[in-house]
Design a protein around this motif. Sequence first.
Motif, PDB file in Angstrom:
ATOM      1  N   LEU A 173      31.179  24.003  38.701  1.00  0.00           N
ATOM      2  CA  LEU A 173      31.459  24.739  37.466  1.00  0.00           C
ATOM      3  C   LEU A 173      32.905  25.200  37.469  1.00  0.00           C
ATOM      4  CD1 LEU A 173      30.439  26.264  34.862  1.00  0.00           C
ATOM      5  CD2 LEU A 173      29.931  28.194  36.375  1.00  0.00           C
ATOM      6  N   VAL A 174      33.527  25.161  36.298  1.00  0.00           N
ATOM      7  CA  VAL A 174      34.861  25.733  36.114  1.00  0.00           C
ATOM      8  C   VAL A 174      34.788  26.791  35.025  1.00  0.00           C
ATOM      9  CG1 VAL A 174      37.154  25.284  35.147  1.00  0.00           C
ATOM     10  CG2 VAL A 174      36.265  23.837  36.971  1.00  0.00           C
ATOM     11  N   LEU A 175      35.349  27.948  35.323  1.00  0.00           N
ATOM     12  CA  LEU A 175      35.523  29.003  34.332  1.00  0.00           C
ATOM     13  C   LEU A 175      37.002  29.042  33.991  1.00  0.00           C
ATOM     14  CD1 LEU A 175      33.377  31.821  36.005  1.00  0.00           C
ATOM     15  CD2 LEU A 175      32.631  30.069  34.392  1.00  0.00           C
ATOM     16  N   HIS A 176      37.327  28.929  32.721  1.00  0.00           N
ATOM     17  CA  HIS A 176      38.742  28.856  32.348  1.00  0.00           C
ATOM     18  C   HIS A 176      39.022  29.758  31.146  1.00  0.00           C
ATOM     19  CE1 HIS A 176      38.197  26.170  28.768  1.00  0.00           C
ATOM     20  NE2 HIS A 176      37.077  25.872  29.422  1.00  0.00           N
ATOM     21  N   ASN A 177      40.313  29.871  30.802  1.00  0.00           N
ATOM     22  CA  ASN A 177      40.776  30.738  29.721  1.00  0.00           C
ATOM     23  C   ASN A 177      40.293  32.176  29.921  1.00  0.00           C
ATOM     24  OD1 ASN A 177      42.086  31.503  27.359  1.00  0.00           O
ATOM     25  ND2 ASN A 177      40.354  30.932  26.043  1.00  0.00           N
ATOM     26  N   GLY A 178      40.386  32.610  31.183  1.00  0.00           N
ATOM     27  CA  GLY A 178      40.002  33.976  31.513  1.00  0.00           C
ATOM     28  C   GLY A 178      41.177  34.758  32.062  1.00  0.00           C
ATOM     29  N   ASN A 179      40.896  35.969  32.471  1.00  0.00           N
ATOM     30  CA  ASN A 179      41.892  36.829  33.116  1.00  0.00           C
ATOM     31  C   ASN A 179      41.293  37.277  34.439  1.00  0.00           C
ATOM     32  OD1 ASN A 179      44.081  38.586  33.635  1.00  0.00           O
ATOM     33  ND2 ASN A 179      42.997  40.285  32.659  1.00  0.00           N
ATOM     34  N   PHE A 180      41.537  36.489  35.493  1.00  0.00           N
ATOM     35  CA  PHE A 180      40.924  36.731  36.792  1.00  0.00           C
ATOM     36  C   PHE A 180      41.837  37.588  37.658  1.00  0.00           C
ATOM     37  CE2 PHE A 180      38.977  32.890  35.218  1.00  0.00           C
ATOM     38  CZ  PHE A 180      37.649  33.019  35.585  1.00  0.00           C
ATOM     39  N   ILE A 181      41.315  38.689  38.172  1.00  0.00           N
ATOM     40  CA  ILE A 181      42.042  39.536  39.121  1.00  0.00           C
ATOM     41  C   ILE A 181      41.656  39.057  40.515  1.00  0.00           C
ATOM     42  CG2 ILE A 181      42.544  41.903  39.813  1.00  0.00           C
ATOM     43  CD1 ILE A 181      43.083  41.226  36.818  1.00  0.00           C
ATOM     44  N   THR A 182      42.595  38.476  41.241  1.00  0.00           N
ATOM     45  CA  THR A 182      42.252  37.768  42.477  1.00  0.00           C
ATOM     46  C   THR A 182      42.383  38.594  43.747  1.00  0.00           C
ATOM     47  OG1 THR A 182      44.494  36.982  42.893  1.00  0.00           O
ATOM     48  CG2 THR A 182      43.102  35.649  41.420  1.00  0.00           C
TER      49      THR A 182
END
Length: 228
Positions: free
Chosen positions: A6-15
């Motif tokens: 699975l790919v989650l995209h167009n997000g704002n991920f705090i890594t």
Amino acid sequence: MTGIDLVLHNGNFITQDVYKPRVTAIAIAGERIVAYGSDADVLALIKPITPRENLYGLTVIPGLTDAHLHWKLTAQSLQQVNLFDVPSKAEALRRVAERAAHAPPGEWIVGYGWAQDLWDDYAFPTAADLDAVAPNHPIYLKSRSIHAGWVNSHALALAGIDDSHADPDGGQIMRDAAGRATGILFETAMRLVGNLIPEATLDQLADQMKAAQSLALAAGLTGFHDFD
């Protein structure tokens, strides 16, 4: 890269990665994040048939860890009659009556969270109030502060508490103007009834914790430190 589920995209991920503190996409294989970066970088790793989900700018943070939980108490309280923020004594009694209607006679009804200062008259409730809605069950309801317990006459009788019962050290049995026990127990007096409630078996406690765990995960808690 192969094996991406699975790919989650167009997000704002705090890594929490100092070199890439924010990215817009992540790739997941099994239960692991295997890549992260820009949409272009991560989408280039997958096949056309790989599932992908557009987050439309939503923010995603790492799982939270609670530094101080009483996990056994938390798990058990979620199975009890919920009396938090009930706006009236009548509503508290309605919830108790509802639980009693589905419990075998003689089974303990336990609840948590009432606060009489939220009610119109600010008055402490009584055993008689509970007797009217659930006379066939012993009842023990802890206050929101955990410094008071509200019990019915059945519970008082099981604990041997009558009008002449002495207050325990560090506690008080609330009495009316005539010296009769009202059904409110303060501090250590709560144990006179609370200690009579059967302990859950290990299997029952495990089931309660499993149910609580699903709620913790839904709130973003993936770890915690158990104070107990």
